[in-house]
Motif scaffolding. Sequence first.
Motif, PDB file in Angstrom:
ATOM      1  N   PRO A 189      39.715  40.981  21.566  1.00  0.00           N
ATOM      2  CA  PRO A 189      41.012  41.628  21.375  1.00  0.00           C
ATOM      3  C   PRO A 189      41.011  43.029  22.000  1.00  0.00           C
ATOM      4  O   PRO A 189      39.966  43.703  22.031  1.00  0.00           O
ATOM      5  CB  PRO A 189      41.130  41.735  19.845  1.00  0.00           C
ATOM      6  N   ALA A 190      42.187  43.440  22.475  1.00  0.00           N
ATOM      7  CA  ALA A 190      42.295  44.704  23.216  1.00  0.00           C
ATOM      8  C   ALA A 190      41.751  45.886  22.415  1.00  0.00           C
ATOM      9  O   ALA A 190      41.094  46.773  22.975  1.00  0.00           O
ATOM     10  CB  ALA A 190      43.755  44.940  23.600  1.00  0.00           C
ATOM     11  N   GLU A 191      41.980  45.894  21.082  1.00  0.00           N
ATOM     12  CA  GLU A 191      41.517  47.059  20.313  1.00  0.00           C
ATOM     13  C   GLU A 191      39.987  47.137  20.256  1.00  0.00           C
ATOM     14  O   GLU A 191      39.421  48.228  20.255  1.00  0.00           O
ATOM     15  CB  GLU A 191      42.150  47.113  18.911  1.00  0.00           C
ATOM     16  N   VAL A 192      39.333  45.969  20.254  1.00  0.00           N
ATOM     17  CA  VAL A 192      37.853  45.972  20.261  1.00  0.00           C
ATOM     18  C   VAL A 192      37.354  46.436  21.634  1.00  0.00           C
ATOM     19  O   VAL A 192      36.443  47.253  21.738  1.00  0.00           O
ATOM     20  CB  VAL A 192      37.296  44.563  19.923  1.00  0.00           C
ATOM     21  N   GLU A 193      37.981  45.912  22.679  1.00  0.00           N
ATOM     22  CA  GLU A 193      37.606  46.343  24.045  1.00  0.00           C
ATOM     23  C   GLU A 193      37.800  47.852  24.212  1.00  0.00           C
ATOM     24  O   GLU A 193      36.950  48.534  24.768  1.00  0.00           O
ATOM     25  CB  GLU A 193      38.489  45.634  25.080  1.00  0.00           C
ATOM     26  N   ASP A 194      38.901  48.356  23.673  1.00  0.00           N
ATOM     27  CA  ASP A 194      39.187  49.794  23.814  1.00  0.00           C
ATOM     28  C   ASP A 194      38.130  50.620  23.091  1.00  0.00           C
ATOM     29  O   ASP A 194      37.639  51.616  23.615  1.00  0.00           O
ATOM     30  CB  ASP A 194      40.572  50.126  23.225  1.00  0.00           C
ATOM     31  N   GLU A 195      37.807  50.180  21.893  1.00  0.00           N
ATOM     32  CA  GLU A 195      36.829  50.933  21.092  1.00  0.00           C
ATOM     33  C   GLU A 195      35.469  50.989  21.800  1.00  0.00           C
ATOM     34  O   GLU A 195      34.781  52.004  21.777  1.00  0.00           O
ATOM     35  CB  GLU A 195      36.698  50.245  19.729  1.00  0.00           C
ATOM     36  N   LEU A 196      35.093  49.873  22.413  1.00  0.00           N
ATOM     37  CA  LEU A 196      33.787  49.809  23.088  1.00  0.00           C
ATOM     38  C   LEU A 196      33.877  50.259  24.547  1.00  0.00           C
ATOM     39  O   LEU A 196      32.858  50.335  25.232  1.00  0.00           O
ATOM     40  CB  LEU A 196      33.239  48.373  23.037  1.00  0.00           C
ATOM     41  N   GLU A 197      35.091  50.530  24.988  1.00  0.00           N
ATOM     42  CA  GLU A 197      35.346  50.833  26.402  1.00  0.00           C
ATOM     43  C   GLU A 197      34.696  49.771  27.273  1.00  0.00           C
ATOM     44  O   GLU A 197      33.972  50.074  28.231  1.00  0.00           O
ATOM     45  CB  GLU A 197      34.841  52.239  26.748  1.00  0.00           C
ATOM     46  N   ALA A 198      34.929  48.516  26.903  1.00  0.00           N
ATOM     47  CA  ALA A 198      34.239  47.397  27.555  1.00  0.00           C
ATOM     48  C   ALA A 198      35.146  46.688  28.554  1.00  0.00           C
ATOM     49  O   ALA A 198      36.330  46.501  28.307  1.00  0.00           O
ATOM     50  CB  ALA A 198      33.763  46.409  26.497  1.00  0.00           C
ATOM     51  N   THR A 199      34.554  46.299  29.677  1.00  0.00           N
ATOM     52  CA  THR A 199      35.283  45.597  30.732  1.00  0.00           C
ATOM     53  C   THR A 199      34.883  44.130  30.732  1.00  0.00           C
ATOM     54  O   THR A 199      33.693  43.807  30.775  1.00  0.00           O
ATOM     55  CB  THR A 199      34.933  46.215  32.107  1.00  0.00           C
ATOM     56  N   TYR A 200      35.887  43.250  30.668  1.00  0.00           N
ATOM     57  CA  TYR A 200      35.626  41.804  30.580  1.00  0.00           C
ATOM     58  C   TYR A 200      35.545  41.161  31.963  1.00  0.00           C
ATOM     59  O   TYR A 200      36.361  41.455  32.837  1.00  0.00           O
ATOM     60  CB  TYR A 200      36.752  41.146  29.784  1.00  0.00           C
ATOM     61  N   TRP A 201      34.580  40.281  32.117  1.00  0.00           N
ATOM     62  CA  TRP A 201      34.467  39.458  33.326  1.00  0.00           C
ATOM     63  C   TRP A 201      34.498  38.002  32.906  1.00  0.00           C
ATOM     64  O   TRP A 201      33.570  37.526  32.241  1.00  0.00           O
ATOM     65  CB  TRP A 201      33.159  39.754  34.064  1.00  0.00           C
ATOM     66  N   ALA A 202      35.541  37.283  33.303  1.00  0.00           N
ATOM     67  CA  ALA A 202      35.598  35.851  32.997  1.00  0.00           C
ATOM     68  C   ALA A 202      34.546  35.113  33.826  1.00  0.00           C
ATOM     69  O   ALA A 202      34.004  34.098  33.403  1.00  0.00           O
ATOM     70  CB  ALA A 202      36.995  35.317  33.317  1.00  0.00           C
ATOM     71  N   ASP A 203      34.262  35.650  35.014  1.00  0.00           N
ATOM     72  CA  ASP A 203      33.307  35.018  35.925  1.00  0.00           C
ATOM     73  C   ASP A 203      31.963  35.753  35.843  1.00  0.00           C
ATOM     74  O   ASP A 203      31.863  36.917  36.239  1.00  0.00           O
ATOM     75  CB  ASP A 203      33.905  35.091  37.348  1.00  0.00           C
ATOM     76  N   LEU A 204      30.960  35.041  35.337  1.00  0.00           N
ATOM     77  CA  LEU A 204      29.644  35.666  35.133  1.00  0.00           C
ATOM     78  C   LEU A 204      29.044  36.167  36.454  1.00  0.00           C
ATOM     79  O   LEU A 204      28.481  37.267  36.521  1.00  0.00           O
ATOM     80  CB  LEU A 204      28.703  34.657  34.460  1.00  0.00           C
ATOM     81  N   ASP A 205      29.157  35.360  37.506  1.00  0.00           N
ATOM     82  CA  ASP A 205      28.585  35.753  38.798  1.00  0.00           C
ATOM     83  C   ASP A 205      29.177  37.071  39.291  1.00  0.00           C
ATOM     84  O   ASP A 205      28.473  37.919  39.839  1.00  0.00           O
ATOM     85  CB  ASP A 205      28.825  34.670  39.854  1.00  0.00           C
ATOM     86  N   GLN A 206      30.477  37.202  39.097  1.00  0.00           N
ATOM     87  CA  GLN A 206      31.159  38.438  39.505  1.00  0.00           C
ATOM     88  C   GLN A 206      30.565  39.638  38.783  1.00  0.00           C
ATOM     89  O   GLN A 206      30.357  40.704  39.357  1.00  0.00           O
ATOM     90  CB  GLN A 206      32.652  38.341  39.162  1.00  0.00           C
ATOM     91  N   MET A 207      30.318  39.455  37.490  1.00  0.00           N
ATOM     92  CA  MET A 207      29.768  40.564  36.708  1.00  0.00           C
ATOM     93  C   MET A 207      28.340  40.884  37.162  1.00  0.00           C
ATOM     94  O   MET A 207      28.002  42.050  37.414  1.00  0.00           O
ATOM     95  CB  MET A 207      29.781  40.240  35.206  1.00  0.00           C
ATOM     96  N   LEU A 208      27.522  39.837  37.281  1.00  0.00           N
ATOM     97  CA  LEU A 208      26.101  40.057  37.578  1.00  0.00           C
ATOM     98  C   LEU A 208      25.893  40.892  38.839  1.00  0.00           C
ATOM     99  O   LEU A 208      25.033  41.787  38.859  1.00  0.00           O
ATOM    100  CB  LEU A 208      25.381  38.713  37.729  1.00  0.00           C
ATOM    101  N   SER A 209      26.676  40.631  39.852  1.00  0.00           N
ATOM    102  CA  SER A 209      26.451  41.303  41.143  1.00  0.00           C
ATOM    103  C   SER A 209      26.752  42.798  41.077  1.00  0.00           C
ATOM    104  O   SER A 209      26.418  43.534  41.993  1.00  0.00           O
ATOM    105  CB  SER A 209      27.297  40.641  42.231  1.00  0.00           C
ATOM    106  N   ARG A 210      27.381  43.237  39.974  1.00  0.00           N
ATOM    107  CA  ARG A 210      27.790  44.642  39.886  1.00  0.00           C
ATOM    108  C   ARG A 210      26.979  45.453  38.882  1.00  0.00           C
ATOM    109  O   ARG A 210      27.203  46.650  38.739  1.00  0.00           O
ATOM    110  CB  ARG A 210      29.256  44.713  39.474  1.00  0.00           C
ATOM    111  N   MET A 211      26.072  44.795  38.148  1.00  0.00           N
ATOM    112  CA  MET A 211      25.411  45.474  37.028  1.00  0.00           C
ATOM    113  C   MET A 211      24.076  46.118  37.400  1.00  0.00           C
ATOM    114  O   MET A 211      23.378  45.663  38.301  1.00  0.00           O
ATOM    115  CB  MET A 211      25.160  44.467  35.890  1.00  0.00           C
TER     116      MET A 211
END
Length: 330
Positions: A189-211
């Motif tokens: 939920p948006a409020e949890v993402e906001d609190e953690l300042e977290a960015t969601y990646w639906a595609d795992l590969d997309q996320m991995l290449s940037r971490m």
Amino acid sequence: MSQTGKKSRPKVIVTRKLPDPIETRMAELFDVRLNLRDTPMDSAALKAAMAEADVLVPTVTDDINAEIIAAAGENMKLIANFGAGVNHIDVKAATEAGIAITNTPGVLTEDTADLTMALLLSVPRRLFEGEKILRAGEWSGWTPTFLMGHRIQGKRLGIIGMGRIGRAVARRAKAFNMAVHYHNRSQLPAEVEDELEATYWADLDQMLSRMDFVSVNCPLTEDTHHLLNKERMKKLQPHAVIINTARGEIIDEKALADLLEVGRIAGAGLDVFEAEPEINPKLLELDNVVLLPHMGSATVEARTGMGEKVLINIQAYTDGHRPPDRVLPV
Ligand code: 8YV
């Protein structure tokens, strides 16, 4: 369950040694058989226990597969697991056999997240390399370039699995000024993402290449087995570090060892392994990995909390209530 006596006490068989206060309380409440010697039960012993008991209390070291479940006697009604993960239990087979399953979530969250952070700091800061050198009497004093590692502040952490433990890791990472990213079956939920300042990646590969760092915090299921296979791990940048405090089987351990060996991945912090207690020998040779013996929840507080949950689940079930931590097939 025997109906004789003032109050029927369920026959409970515990497969491993549990913390003393838990065992004592079990003895007070139930007709319990403890495993004081703590030797793991083989498959014949597990089958015999399933045939005899009303309740089995296993741990991650017991393989409660369909064959073991098929050995259940008429009285077997509950598998009250000591642990949050239930990948070692065939939940579907048990449910079909009319056996309920419970686990112990929540009480080990913070400790497992702490251990994740400990690894997340130990690997880039080369803590265990330093310790080893010092203990070997090989430290000749401070120099400006000795054991330089990397800071975690300002780096990107990709968390795979944003359940309780993943979120607890995210809170800690945020406090260390890391940028939190995550991949999960569903977006928070948006409020949890906001609190953690977290960015969601639906595609795992997309996320991995940037971490810069990746932390595995999802449960082991059919879908997450070897989620981090060789091809996927090759998406990582060469300076990336992988931390796993979830289950060894989520990573192809051999592929990881090969990639670490050739420097294609910079480091790893592992608390769990594919074939515990066996460790891929290559990992043991590498300086850029920190290896721990599955101790994420190994605090007196967490293990006591886990035991208390087992007690509550058994008591609730025995009293005819819905046990609080019921696990259903996915
Ligand atoms: C436990 C764990 O120690 O709870 C879990 O799922 O991974 C560990 O922290 C172990 O599973 C006990 O059975």
